[in-house]
Each structure stands twice: as structure tokens, then as C-alpha cells.
Design an enzyme around this catalytic site. Structure first.
Site, short mmCIF file in Angstrom:
data_model
loop_
_atom_site.label_atom_id
_atom_site.label_comp_id
_atom_site.label_asym_id
_atom_site.label_seq_id
_atom_site.Cartn_x
_atom_site.Cartn_y
_atom_site.Cartn_z
N LYS A 65 0.80 -1.23 0.00
CA LYS A 65 0.00 0.00 0.00
C LYS A 65 0.83 1.28 0.00
O LYS A 65 0.50 2.26 0.65
CB LYS A 65 -0.99 0.00 1.18
N THR A 68 2.12 0.76 -5.06
CA THR A 68 2.64 -0.34 -5.88
C THR A 68 1.92 -0.44 -7.22
O THR A 68 2.56 -0.50 -8.28
CB THR A 68 2.49 -1.68 -5.13
N HIS A 141 6.26 -7.79 -2.51
CA HIS A 141 6.33 -7.01 -1.27
C HIS A 141 7.44 -7.52 -0.36
O HIS A 141 7.56 -7.08 0.78
CB HIS A 141 4.99 -7.07 -0.54
N ARG A 165 6.48 5.07 0.91
CA ARG A 165 5.44 6.04 1.29
C ARG A 165 5.55 6.29 2.78
O ARG A 165 6.00 5.42 3.55
CB ARG A 165 4.07 5.46 0.94
N SER A 173 -3.89 3.10 4.54
CA SER A 173 -4.22 2.39 3.31
C SER A 173 -4.14 0.87 3.52
O SER A 173 -4.98 0.11 3.00
CB SER A 173 -3.25 2.82 2.19
N LEU A 260 -2.55 7.57 -15.95
CA LEU A 260 -2.14 7.26 -14.59
C LEU A 260 -2.83 8.12 -13.53
O LEU A 260 -2.52 7.99 -12.34
CB LEU A 260 -0.62 7.42 -14.45
N MET A 293 -9.08 0.96 -4.52
CA MET A 293 -8.53 2.30 -4.61
C MET A 293 -9.50 3.28 -3.96
O MET A 293 -10.64 3.39 -4.40
CB MET A 293 -8.26 2.69 -6.07
N ARG A 294 -9.05 3.98 -2.93
CA ARG A 294 -9.96 4.83 -2.18
C ARG A 294 -9.80 6.32 -2.50
O ARG A 294 -10.62 6.92 -3.12
CB ARG A 294 -9.75 4.62 -0.67
#
Length: 328
Positions: A65, A68, A141, A165, A173, A260, A293-294
Site C-alpha cells: 500500500k 505499488t 512485497h 510512502r 491504506s 495514470l 482504490m480509495r
């Protein structure tokens, strides 16, 4: 001598994880070279270590999160000369997730779900990747220390892009992700405790970042930050194109930037993982509601956390970054 040392997760942490996560996909947790992972990972760990690596492989690595999927789509489009028709193929098929199978024990699920048909990139993600034609695009990951041996020893020209991040936004996330796709049933405060105590899958968090940050000067490694992508995506696209030895003109840049954008990504079924969410809901594997996706914002974690946890995260981050030049 084994390449991975397995140890038990702290019993108190194990109890919390087993209590807060549905057991549909998991049989407990362990540590692989001090990294928290499901017990099922042990079945695949050595296969990952022994994977063949090709000179033209492109790997996108990250803690969960941290941007990626966004990075994967950017990398794939640049490397494939903006083939937007090809980009309509489901992202996990053209850019498979190495750790998918070790992360989700579908062997536990299938006896009770005979109508659940799994593609190879789910049932054996390692075999799926082994069979891919070159050039391969691979997501993981895993921290640097758990990557395949031939990728770590730099005996090939394979490229690694890492995206990082800030901790608070990653935590928020990851919380929503785990509710939606990994069966987390606890509240956000409990999740924050797990995150800051490095008790979640793929943790420790800062060790994960430093494993790649310390190799940022390797010509085959590109270290990116989610915050930079949000602030100036064009510059990151150009930087990535140079790294991949690709030319991109101004017109192409504008088209890719639009492709994107958060709204475009959120509405794109090839990348928004809604097909996976629908499968989980259809087979009653996950009970939570929401979307993969929020918001994609910077700073949301701080807004959602209690003042107590904001302070805890600030002190934790300051302690972990005190000797590093890395800043978010």
C-alpha cells in the site's frame, strides 16, 4: 545451509493476528529472517530463493500500500512503449505478484469451494512467473533480504524499482486493504498498534525501506517515493523512462499522465482489483465493503489517526530515521 531462518512470532502478537484476521486464508504466522509472514510462506520460501532471474526482468518492490499498483502501471506502460491496448489485460496477468500464493492459502479454501476456479498466477504465482515470456514484469512485497539469490547478488542486469510512502498514510491504506482483501476484523486503533510494533505481514516497515534505500546508488535500482509521484508525476515518469532506457516525448507524457491519474486508475478494471474483490464476495471469503482504490491522497493517515497515535508515529519515525538522509 538454509537461505531462510524461520522463527516463531511473539505469542501475544500471534494471538492478536489470529483474532483480528479471518482464518479463511491463514494458518497462523511466523518470521522468515525476522520478517512477519503467513505460515504458508514456508512452503514457497526456498523456491523463491532459487528462482532463475533474467537480464531483462523488471521488478517493482514495495511494502504493501505504498503506491505499488500505480508504479506497476507506469513501469509497464513505459517499458511497452505506451501499449494501452495491451494494458487492458488484467494487471496481475501481465505484472504478476510473486508473493500472491504464499500470502493466501487457497489450499485451505478450495475443499469447501469446489466451484472456485483459480488461475495459475493465484494458485502458483512462482510457477506462473517462471513460465512467462521475456521481458518479465514482477511485483513483490518482499524486503530485499528475502529476494531471490540471483537478484540480490546482482549477477544479472535485472532492474528493481522500489516505491516508498510515509508511515501514517501507508498504515491507513494497509488497514483498508486488509479489511477488504485479507479479512481484518479489528478497528483502526488496533491496526495502528500492529503497524507501529512491526507485527503485520512484510514488517518491519522501516527495515523494509532501508533494505532498498541503502542500494539506491546501484545503477540497476531506482528508489521512488509516493509523495514525489503525487507532487510531480511528470518528473517521475521521465526519471523512470531514463532508468528503463526508454524515450518519451511531451505528447506521450501527457497521454500517460492522464492514463495514470487517480480517477482513471480507479475506474480501470484492469488495475483496480475490483474483479478480485468481487470473487472474494461471491464466495463469501471476505465480509468487508469498500474499494481497492480509495482516495490516493497524501496526509490522510494523520487526519484519521487519534492525536495519541499521531504522536506515537511521529516519535517512532523520528527514532527510525534519525541516522538516515531519507525523509518523507
Amino acid at each position: 545451509m538454509a537461505d531462510i531462518t524461520y522463527t516463531d512470532v511473539d505469542s501475544e502478537v500471534s494471538d492478536i493476528l489470529n483474532k483480528c484476521f479471518l482464518t479463511s486464508f491463514r494458518n497462523g504466522y511466523l518470521k522468515a529472517n525476522d520478517v512477519v509472514l503467513p505460515v504458508y510462506f514456508k512452503k514457497f520460501g526456498q523456491r523463491i530463493q532459487d528462482m532463475d532471474i533474467r537480464d531483462d526482468d523488471v521488478w517493482v518492490c514495495s511494502y504493501p500500500k505504498t503506491g505499488t499498483t500505480w508504479t506497476q502501471e507506469m513501469v509497464w506502460c513505459i517499458a511497452n512503449d505506451l501499449d494501452f491496448e495491451g494494458a487492458k489485460q488484467f494487471l496481475p496477468e501481465r505484472f504478476p505478484f510473486l508473493d500472491h500464493t504464499p500470502l493466501f492459502d487457497y489450499e485451505k479454501v478450495l475443499p469447501e469451494k469446489p466451484d472456485l476456479k483459480l488461475p495459475l498466477y493465484v494458485s502458483d504465482s512462482i510457477e506462473y512467473i517462471d513460465k512467462l515470456e521475456s521481458p518479465r514484469f514482477i511485483k513483490t512485497h518482499l524486503p530485499y533480504k528475502l529476494l531471490p539469490k540471483k537478484l540480490k547478488d546482482r549477477s544479472t542486469k535485472a532492474k528493481i524499482l522500489y516505491v516508498a510512502r510515509n508511515a501514517k498514510d501507508t498504515c491507513l491504506s494497509y488497514f483498508h486493504h486488509c479489511c477488504l482483501l485479507e479479512g481484518y476484523t479489528g478497528n483502526f486503533d488496533d491496526f495502528c498498534k500492529l503497524f507501529v510494533s512491526d507485527s503485520l505481514c512484510f514488517s518491519p516497515f522501516f527495515d523494509h525501506i532501508f533494505g532498498y534505500w541503502d542500494r539506491r546508488d546501484d545503477p540497476h535500482v531506482l528508489f521512488l517515493k509516493y509523495e514525489d509521484m503525487k507532487k510531480d508525476l511528470r518528473s517521475v515518469i521521465r526519471q523512470t523512462a531514463r532508468f528503463l532506457n526508454k524515450e518519451i516525448d511531451d505528447d506521450q507524457l501527457l497521454v500517460l499522465e492522464d492514463h495514470l491519474s487517480f480517477e482513471s486508475m480507479k475506474n480501470n478494471r484492469a488495475v483496480n482489483y475490483e474483479p478480485v474483490v468481487e470473487i472474494n464476495k461471491t464466495h463469501n471469503l471476505i465480509k468487508a465493503e469498500g474499494t481497492f482504490m480509495r482516495s490516493g491522497t497524501v496526509g490522510g493517515g494523520k487526519q484519521k489517526m487519534s492525536p495519541e497515535f499521531v504522536k506515537i508515529f511521529d516519535e517512532w519515525e523520528e527514532k527510525c530515521l534519525v541516522t538516515s538522509t531519507l525523509k518523507f
